[in-house]
Design a protein around this motif. Structure first.
Motif, PDB file in Angstrom:
ATOM      1  N   PHE A 223       0.708  -1.348  -0.101  1.00  0.00           N
ATOM      2  CA  PHE A 223       0.083   0.084  -0.020  1.00  0.00           C
ATOM      3  C   PHE A 223       1.005   1.148  -0.017  1.00  0.00           C
ATOM      4  CE2 PHE A 223      -3.399  -2.723   1.582  1.00  0.00           C
ATOM      5  CZ  PHE A 223      -4.448  -2.247   0.606  1.00  0.00           C
ATOM      6  N   LEU A 224       2.068   1.309   0.737  1.00  0.00           N
ATOM      7  CA  LEU A 224       2.808   2.463   0.795  1.00  0.00           C
ATOM      8  C   LEU A 224       3.459   2.699  -0.478  1.00  0.00           C
ATOM      9  CD1 LEU A 224       4.399   4.464   2.363  1.00  0.00           C
ATOM     10  CD2 LEU A 224       6.132   3.070   2.778  1.00  0.00           C
ATOM     11  N   PHE A 225       3.840   1.486  -1.175  1.00  0.00           N
ATOM     12  CA  PHE A 225       4.371   1.950  -2.618  1.00  0.00           C
ATOM     13  C   PHE A 225       3.360   2.313  -3.657  1.00  0.00           C
ATOM     14  CE2 PHE A 225       8.072  -0.129  -0.943  1.00  0.00           C
ATOM     15  CZ  PHE A 225       9.301   0.712  -1.182  1.00  0.00           C
TER      16      PHE A 225
ATOM     17  N   LEU B 141       9.331   5.025 -19.674  1.00  0.00           N
ATOM     18  CA  LEU B 141       8.223   4.428 -19.304  1.00  0.00           C
ATOM     19  C   LEU B 141       8.322   3.377 -18.256  1.00  0.00           C
ATOM     20  CD1 LEU B 141       7.141   3.667 -23.101  1.00  0.00           C
ATOM     21  CD2 LEU B 141       6.364   5.469 -21.492  1.00  0.00           C
ATOM     22  N   SER B 142       7.381   3.478 -17.439  1.00  0.00           N
ATOM     23  CA  SER B 142       7.599   2.594 -16.450  1.00  0.00           C
ATOM     24  C   SER B 142       6.190   1.605 -16.539  1.00  0.00           C
ATOM     25  CB  SER B 142       7.160   3.159 -14.844  1.00  0.00           C
ATOM     26  OG  SER B 142       5.744   3.676 -15.017  1.00  0.00           O
ATOM     27  N   ARG B 143       6.503   0.316 -15.789  1.00  0.00           N
ATOM     28  CA  ARG B 143       5.667  -0.820 -16.145  1.00  0.00           C
ATOM     29  C   ARG B 143       4.170  -0.522 -15.690  1.00  0.00           C
ATOM     30  NH1 ARG B 143       7.742  -5.131 -17.786  1.00  0.00           N
ATOM     31  NH2 ARG B 143       9.937  -5.717 -17.495  1.00  0.00           N
ATOM     32  N   LYS B 144       3.042  -0.632 -16.743  1.00  0.00           N
ATOM     33  CA  LYS B 144       1.694  -0.496 -16.419  1.00  0.00           C
ATOM     34  C   LYS B 144       1.338  -1.241 -15.326  1.00  0.00           C
ATOM     35  CE  LYS B 144       0.564   0.966 -20.989  1.00  0.00           C
ATOM     36  NZ  LYS B 144      -0.284   0.673 -22.214  1.00  0.00           N
ATOM     37  N   ARG B 145       1.798  -2.597 -15.087  1.00  0.00           N
ATOM     38  CA  ARG B 145       1.082  -3.539 -14.056  1.00  0.00           C
ATOM     39  C   ARG B 145       1.272  -2.712 -12.597  1.00  0.00           C
ATOM     40  NH1 ARG B 145       5.366  -8.383 -14.303  1.00  0.00           N
ATOM     41  NH2 ARG B 145       7.470  -7.204 -13.730  1.00  0.00           N
ATOM     42  N   GLN B 146       2.240  -1.895 -12.597  1.00  0.00           N
ATOM     43  CA  GLN B 146       2.300  -1.429 -11.116  1.00  0.00           C
ATOM     44  C   GLN B 146       1.162  -0.404 -10.753  1.00  0.00           C
ATOM     45  OE1 GLN B 146       6.091   0.719  -9.952  1.00  0.00           O
ATOM     46  NE2 GLN B 146       5.563   0.651  -7.827  1.00  0.00           N
ATOM     47  N   SER B 147       1.043   0.409 -11.711  1.00  0.00           N
ATOM     48  CA  SER B 147       0.093   1.374 -11.501  1.00  0.00           C
ATOM     49  C   SER B 147      -1.447   1.055 -11.463  1.00  0.00           C
ATOM     50  CB  SER B 147      -0.126   2.554 -12.829  1.00  0.00           C
ATOM     51  OG  SER B 147      -0.118   1.975 -14.066  1.00  0.00           O
ATOM     52  N   GLU B 148      -1.650  -0.433 -12.223  1.00  0.00           N
ATOM     53  CA  GLU B 148      -2.827  -0.925 -12.237  1.00  0.00           C
ATOM     54  C   GLU B 148      -3.132  -1.831 -11.063  1.00  0.00           C
ATOM     55  OE1 GLU B 148      -2.689  -3.115 -15.855  1.00  0.00           O
ATOM     56  OE2 GLU B 148      -2.910  -1.224 -17.012  1.00  0.00           O
ATOM     57  N   GLU B 149      -2.141  -1.932 -10.099  1.00  0.00           N
ATOM     58  CA  GLU B 149      -2.239  -2.833  -8.795  1.00  0.00           C
ATOM     59  C   GLU B 149      -3.232  -2.404  -8.017  1.00  0.00           C
ATOM     60  OE1 GLU B 149       0.257  -5.772  -6.183  1.00  0.00           O
ATOM     61  OE2 GLU B 149       1.057  -3.741  -6.536  1.00  0.00           O
ATOM     62  N   SER B 150      -4.420  -3.340  -7.891  1.00  0.00           N
ATOM     63  CA  SER B 150      -5.733  -2.750  -6.735  1.00  0.00           C
ATOM     64  C   SER B 150      -5.366  -3.136  -5.496  1.00  0.00           C
ATOM     65  CB  SER B 150      -7.088  -3.537  -7.395  1.00  0.00           C
ATOM     66  OG  SER B 150      -6.673  -4.928  -7.174  1.00  0.00           O
TER      67      SER B 150
ATOM     68  N   ALA C  63      -7.119  -5.088  -3.613  1.00  0.00           N
ATOM     69  CA  ALA C  63      -7.520  -6.255  -3.770  1.00  0.00           C
ATOM     70  C   ALA C  63      -6.405  -7.347  -4.212  1.00  0.00           C
ATOM     71  CB  ALA C  63      -8.854  -6.699  -4.553  1.00  0.00           C
ATOM     72  N   GLY C  64      -5.684  -6.824  -5.152  1.00  0.00           N
ATOM     73  CA  GLY C  64      -4.274  -7.274  -5.534  1.00  0.00           C
ATOM     74  C   GLY C  64      -3.549  -7.520  -4.433  1.00  0.00           C
ATOM     75  N   ILE C  65      -3.119  -6.369  -3.696  1.00  0.00           N
ATOM     76  CA  ILE C  65      -2.260  -6.188  -2.833  1.00  0.00           C
ATOM     77  C   ILE C  65      -2.521  -7.125  -1.567  1.00  0.00           C
ATOM     78  CG2 ILE C  65      -1.294  -4.758  -0.958  1.00  0.00           C
ATOM     79  CD1 ILE C  65      -1.816  -2.393  -2.982  1.00  0.00           C
ATOM     80  N   LEU C  66      -3.791  -7.178  -1.170  1.00  0.00           N
ATOM     81  CA  LEU C  66      -4.238  -8.019   0.060  1.00  0.00           C
ATOM     82  C   LEU C  66      -4.174  -9.495  -0.424  1.00  0.00           C
ATOM     83  CD1 LEU C  66      -7.461  -6.373   1.196  1.00  0.00           C
ATOM     84  CD2 LEU C  66      -5.111  -6.396   2.424  1.00  0.00           C
TER      85      LEU C  66
ATOM     86  N   GLY D 148       6.480 -13.530  -6.196  1.00  0.00           N
ATOM     87  CA  GLY D 148       4.906 -13.219  -6.228  1.00  0.00           C
ATOM     88  C   GLY D 148       4.681 -11.994  -6.593  1.00  0.00           C
ATOM     89  N   LYS D 149       5.301 -10.954  -6.368  1.00  0.00           N
ATOM     90  CA  LYS D 149       4.980  -9.507  -6.820  1.00  0.00           C
ATOM     91  C   LYS D 149       5.158  -9.555  -8.544  1.00  0.00           C
ATOM     92  CE  LYS D 149       5.310  -4.828  -5.862  1.00  0.00           C
ATOM     93  NZ  LYS D 149       3.900  -4.737  -5.352  1.00  0.00           N
ATOM     94  N   LEU D 150       6.161 -10.165  -9.026  1.00  0.00           N
ATOM     95  CA  LEU D 150       6.445 -10.063 -10.331  1.00  0.00           C
ATOM     96  C   LEU D 150       6.241 -11.272 -11.198  1.00  0.00           C
ATOM     97  CD1 LEU D 150      10.126  -8.891  -9.987  1.00  0.00           C
ATOM     98  CD2 LEU D 150       7.849  -7.335 -10.323  1.00  0.00           C
TER      99      LEU D 150
END
Length: 338
Positions: free
Chosen positions: A68-70, A201-210, A212-215, A306-308
């Motif tokens: 959540f912090l990141f 350009l940064s990876r879209k997948r980081q900005s799209e992380e919800s 719910a995905g973090i939990l 897990g994150k990647l």
């Protein structure tokens, strides 16, 4: 009992590579294997269940909190990493990250270092092959560096406690070995990682992380660590029966099982205050180096993979040969500096 445990060990080692369904549900599979090992060994009781419930708690909280912090500081974090990449030559950026995270992990803990690593990796536009190599090299570095203090990782905490040693005991014992390894993994980063072609350009997948995905990632980490706790406890009677008293140079190679079993559990079973410093050094280095070979070998591996979304096969393709070379290197170091 021993035959059943051998079957479980081989299943944990091979099935994730052979059965795609198991690979996609690795946490659940390891949980079943850990529970089976504990039952086979007769160690499954209320105490173990409580330990299996409690052990993953702090790690999971750290992973979710950092997630959540990141998520909240994503924009300034990405801007800072991109700026740093623009200031440094690319062949220097990745080695520096690998070395700094390895050395800092003994202070900020291996868990936090792994979370930072995953976040950095998601900012840069590395090709998948280079991304995996960067992550594995950094996880080897973090896994080694975290042992320098008792607060870096569970293995160092347990080893220091069992030996009734002071805060700097492990640093004095294997500090030079560890720092050498961290530096070598950093240098390998300059050789094995392809330069980034587009830093803007940064990876879209980081900005799209919800949220719910973090939990959900936190849940998966919790189950993973719970599984490793039971798996380690299940194999502890085997370790005590067959490994205690083995020649330290042989035990060094046997400890490659740390690639799939929790190295803190192995350290707890193997290390004794009656051992001389050479034996302790051999045991620790065998556990630490092999922990980077496969995803279950270290908590940082689990968090970053897990994150990647790194699969067991992707990790092993680079992690296994790298780990074997590192094991051979440290074996030569141990023998020649005895």
């Amino acid at each position: 009992m021993y035959i059943l445990l051998l079957i479980i060990l081989l299943s944990v080692l091979l099935l994730p590579f052979l059965v795609p369904t198991i690979e996609r549900n690795l946490e659940l599979f390891l949980f079943v294997m850990g529970l089976s090992a504990a039952i086979c060994s007769g160690v499954l009781d209320k105490g173990l269940l409580l330990k299996a419930i409690e052990d993953p708690a702090m790690i999971t909280i750290a992973v979710v909190t950092a997630g959540f912090l990141f998520k909240w500081i994503r924009n300034p974090f990405e801007a800072g990493i991109t700026k740093l990449m623009q200031l440094l030559p690319q062949r220097l950026f990745f080695p520096i990250i690998i070395i700094v995270l390895g050395l800092l992990s003994s202070i900020i803990t291996a868990i936090i270092a792994a979370i930072i690593l995953a976040s950095i990796t998601m900012v840069v536009n590395l090709h998948r092959k280079s991304e995996i190599r960067f992550v594995i090299l950094a996880c080897f570095s973090i896994g080694l560096g975290a042992v320098l203090t008792p607060i870096g990782e569970p293995l160092s905490t347990i080893a220091t406690s069992k030996l009734n040693a002071d805060f700097f005991y492990l640093f004095n014992l294997i500090g030079s070995d560890i720092i050498l390894g961290v530096l070598i993994f950093g240098i390998l980063g300059a050789v094995c990682i392809e330069p980034v072609k587009n830093m803007s350009l940064s990876r879209k997948r980081q900005s799209e992380e919800s949220a719910a995905g973090i939990l959900w990632r936190g849940v998966k980490v919790y189950v993973f660590v719970m599984a490793l706790t039971m798996l380690g406890a299940g194999f502890e009677p085997v370790i005590e029966r067959f490994l205690i008293g083995v020649n330290p140079l042989i035990l060094y190679w046997i400890n490659m099982i740390s690639a799939i079993l929790d190295n803190a559990t192995l350290a707890a079973a193997e290390i004794s205050i009656q051992m001389d410093s050479h034996t302790i050094r051999s045991v620790l280095l065998g556990l630490l180096v092999s922990g980077g070979m496969l995803i279950p070998g270290n908590i940082p591996n689990i968090i970053v993979a897990g994150k990647l979304n790194i699969t067991s096969a992707e990790w092993a393709r680079f992690g296994l040969p790298l780990g074997l070379i590192a094991m051979l290197f440290y074996f030569i170091v141990i023998v020649t500096t005895r």
